[in-house]
Design an enzyme around this catalytic site. Structure first.
Site, PDB file in Angstrom:
ATOM      1  N   ASP A 283       0.855  -1.191   0.000  1.00  0.00           N
ATOM      2  CA  ASP A 283       0.000   0.000   0.000  1.00  0.00           C
ATOM      3  C   ASP A 283       0.888   1.238   0.000  1.00  0.00           C
ATOM      4  O   ASP A 283       1.393   1.659   1.037  1.00  0.00           O
ATOM      5  CB  ASP A 283      -0.916   0.001   1.229  1.00  0.00           C
ATOM      6  CG  ASP A 283      -1.938   1.141   1.186  1.00  0.00           C
ATOM      7  OD1 ASP A 283      -1.742   2.099   0.411  1.00  0.00           O
ATOM      8  OD2 ASP A 283      -2.929   1.070   1.940  1.00  0.00           O
TER       9      ASP A 283
ATOM     10  N   HIS B  99       0.739   7.999   3.827  1.00  0.00           N
ATOM     11  CA  HIS B  99       1.413   7.228   4.869  1.00  0.00           C
ATOM     12  C   HIS B  99       2.928   7.459   4.880  1.00  0.00           C
ATOM     13  O   HIS B  99       3.626   6.868   5.700  1.00  0.00           O
ATOM     14  CB  HIS B  99       1.128   5.737   4.688  1.00  0.00           C
ATOM     15  CG  HIS B  99      -0.333   5.407   4.658  1.00  0.00           C
ATOM     16  ND1 HIS B  99      -1.157   5.635   5.723  1.00  0.00           N
ATOM     17  CD2 HIS B  99      -1.113   4.878   3.683  1.00  0.00           C
ATOM     18  CE1 HIS B  99      -2.405   5.255   5.422  1.00  0.00           C
ATOM     19  NE2 HIS B  99      -2.394   4.799   4.183  1.00  0.00           N
TER      20      HIS B  99
ATOM     21  N   ILE C  38      -0.056   9.212   8.457  1.00  0.00           N
ATOM     22  CA  ILE C  38      -0.761   8.326   9.371  1.00  0.00           C
ATOM     23  C   ILE C  38      -0.417   6.871   9.069  1.00  0.00           C
ATOM     24  O   ILE C  38       0.074   6.536   7.983  1.00  0.00           O
ATOM     25  CB  ILE C  38      -2.288   8.525   9.280  1.00  0.00           C
ATOM     26  CG1 ILE C  38      -2.792   8.206   7.867  1.00  0.00           C
ATOM     27  CG2 ILE C  38      -2.661   9.936   9.695  1.00  0.00           C
ATOM     28  CD1 ILE C  38      -4.309   8.204   7.733  1.00  0.00           C
TER      29      ILE C  38
ATOM     30  N   GLY D 112      -4.632   1.813   8.031  1.00  0.00           N
ATOM     31  CA  GLY D 112      -5.652   1.168   8.843  1.00  0.00           C
ATOM     32  C   GLY D 112      -5.449  -0.334   8.933  1.00  0.00           C
ATOM     33  O   GLY D 112      -5.640  -0.937   9.996  1.00  0.00           O
TER      34      GLY D 112
END
Length: 284
Positions: A186, A191, A206, A209
């Site tokens: 990903d 990120h 961040i 998830g």
């Protein structure tokens, strides 16, 4: 959103070849091996007797960011990953070839200005065609309400029980945790790159998830499955808040009469719930 295009879309099967290095890298992205002399965690990051973390099924044979394709008319910039679940039918191997078969099960229209909820399912099979896992994801299409819907949406997960948790697990993340995890596939820049993260409304990159979900998997394996991946046969979470790399994730576990567990995760530093309404099936 062009609902008919979404409803009628048929995904080509996705083949994914992976080896021990990929399996180890995924586990390292979840923080396994933080204690290098812990034999229970070493088994997920060392090729001698290597085990796959069950949640690796969520990243294997990924179809890519299909919702960004213009023919679907989806406001992809405003998509949020709402929920994720998996059910393991056969143990996930530490290396091999798998095939992902995808379909969109349902779109639930919340109304104009209120968004829509898309339910997607992946059936992960081995090279012989045996079903390894059923993986479901829920996407909140914040900009696509009022476009109509189809299919039958699964029931929403129930709130957690009241009371004191039966077990609590604290796991630290590294400041560079997202930079490690993204190597499992990903590469969304929010990120890694502060500029896109700020454009998305965050003051810094961040954590993924699905990385947070994987860290919850790690906590459940430790606290309730003796770090035996074969015992964790199903898991589901709702994403409620982002995690920032470097934070400590606290997993609060509530035992159930059927042998399973309910759980939630919170950021210790900010005292906010980051994963909610979790449940897992644990055998043995």
């Amino acid at each position: 959103m062009h609902l008919a295009k979404v409803r009628d879309h048929r995904f080509a099967p996705v083949e994914h070849r992976f080896d021990a290095r990929d399996t180890i890298l995924y586990a390292l992205g979840l923080g396994f091996g933080a204690d290098p002399v812990d034999p229970a965690e070493l088994s997920f990051v060392y090729e001698d007797g290597l085990k796959a973390v069950p949640s690796i099924c969520v990243i294997l044979a990924h179809p890519g960011f299909w919702a960004k394709q213009p023919e679907f008319g989806i406001d992809w910039v405003r998509i949020l990953h709402g929920e994720q679940s998996f059910e393991i039918h056969r143990p996930i191997p530490a290396a091999g070839v798998v095939h992902g078969e995808y379909e969109i099960e349902a779109v639930e229209d919340k109304g104009a200005g209120k968004g829509a909820v898309l339910h997607q399912v992946k059936r992960l099979r081995d090279a012989s065609g045996c079903l390894l896992a059923t993986v479901r994801s829920v996407l909140f299409l914040r900009g696509d309400g009022g476009s109509g819907g189809f299919g039958t949406s699964p029931a929403a997960p129930a709130p957690l029980p009241d009371g004191t948790p039966d077990a609590v697990v604290e796991l630290s993340t590294l400041p560079q945790q997202a930079l490690i995890y993204r190597l499992s596939g990903d590469y969304n820049p929010i990120h890694a790159d502060p500029a896109p993260a700020r454009a998305a409304g965050f003051d810094r990159p961040i954590l993924h998830g699905l990385c947070t979900m994987g860290i919850a998997t790690r906590a459940l394996l430790r606290a309730r499955a003796g770090n035996d991946p074969a015992r964790l046969t199903a898991m589901a979470v709702r994403f409620s808040k982002p995690v920032f790399p470097g934070e400590t994730i606290i997993t609060e576990i509530f035992d159930q009469d059927d042998g399973g567990v309910r759980f939630r995760c919170r950021s210790k530093e900010r005292n906010v719930v980051v994963l909610d309404r979790g449940h897992a099936a644990i055998t043995g």
